[in-house]
Write a protein that holds these residues in place. Structure first.
Motif, short mmCIF file in Angstrom:
data_model
loop_
_atom_site.label_atom_id
_atom_site.label_comp_id
_atom_site.label_asym_id
_atom_site.label_seq_id
_atom_site.Cartn_x
_atom_site.Cartn_y
_atom_site.Cartn_z
N VAL A 49 0.20 28.08 31.38
CA VAL A 49 -0.17 29.49 31.52
C VAL A 49 0.94 30.38 30.97
N SER A 50 2.19 30.05 31.31
CA SER A 50 3.29 30.90 30.85
C SER A 50 3.39 30.89 29.32
N LEU A 51 3.13 29.74 28.71
CA LEU A 51 3.17 29.69 27.24
C LEU A 51 2.04 30.52 26.64
N LYS A 52 0.87 30.43 27.22
CA LYS A 52 -0.26 31.23 26.72
C LYS A 52 0.03 32.72 26.82
N VAL A 53 0.56 33.14 27.95
CA VAL A 53 0.88 34.56 28.14
C VAL A 53 2.00 34.98 27.19
N SER A 54 2.97 34.09 26.97
CA SER A 54 4.05 34.39 26.02
C SER A 54 3.49 34.59 24.62
N LEU A 55 2.57 33.73 24.22
CA LEU A 55 1.95 33.88 22.90
C LEU A 55 1.17 35.18 22.79
N MET A 56 0.51 35.57 23.86
CA MET A 56 -0.19 36.87 23.85
C MET A 56 0.79 38.00 23.62
N ALA A 57 1.94 37.95 24.28
CA ALA A 57 2.94 39.00 24.12
C ALA A 57 3.48 39.04 22.70
N VAL A 58 3.74 37.87 22.13
CA VAL A 58 4.27 37.80 20.76
C VAL A 58 3.24 38.33 19.77
N ARG A 59 1.99 37.91 19.92
CA ARG A 59 0.95 38.38 18.99
C ARG A 59 0.69 39.87 19.14
N ALA B 57 3.42 41.59 17.27
CA ALA B 57 3.18 41.53 15.82
C ALA B 57 2.10 42.52 15.41
N LEU B 58 1.04 42.60 16.19
CA LEU B 58 -0.03 43.56 15.90
C LEU B 58 0.49 44.99 15.99
N GLN B 59 1.31 45.25 16.98
CA GLN B 59 1.88 46.59 17.14
C GLN B 59 2.72 46.97 15.92
N ALA B 60 3.47 46.01 15.40
CA ALA B 60 4.33 46.28 14.24
C ALA B 60 3.51 46.44 12.96
N ALA B 61 2.41 45.69 12.84
CA ALA B 61 1.64 45.68 11.60
C ALA B 61 0.53 46.74 11.55
#
Length: 108
Positions: free
Chosen positions: A3-13, A16-20
């Motif tokens: 779960v923590s990895l999934k939530v971490s990936l959501m935060a990273v993506r 990235a979306l915020q920057a792009a």
């Protein structure tokens, strides 16, 4: 995947979306998604930190209603996540032993 990895990936993506993103509404939505995923990560970290480990097993045994015999020792170099797993497994094993051998104190 944890779960923590999934939530971490959501935060990273979301970052990235915020920057792009060119659209201000898309940037705002991405920022919100990131904030909503970072807060649970902090909460998960806090929960994991508070979980008992093998060092707490004597208290578990002393406060249980099951008559158990504790023997042996856990090596000090066992990683904390493994200690938590052992701690969570012990009550299950004690209950199972009590069902299979009523009246007999299960070894721990």
């Amino acid at each position: 995947m944890s779960v923590s990895l999934k939530v971490s990936l959501m935060a990273v993506r979301a970052s990235a979306l915020q920057a792009a993103a060119k659209d201000p509404d898309a940037k705002k939505a991405a920022r919100t998604i990131r904030a909503l995923s970072v807060d649970p990560l902090d909460e998960l970290q806090h929960m994991v930190t508070l979980q008992p480990t093998v060092g707490d097993q004597r208290q578990l045994i002393d406060t249980s209603a099951v008559d158990v015999e504790m023997s042996g020792a856990v090596p000090p170099d066992i990683p904390t996540p493994a200690q938590r797993t052992i701690y969570r497994t012990e009550p299950v094993q004690a209950v199972r032993a009590g069902l299979v051998r009523p009246g007999a104190g299960p070894p721990v």
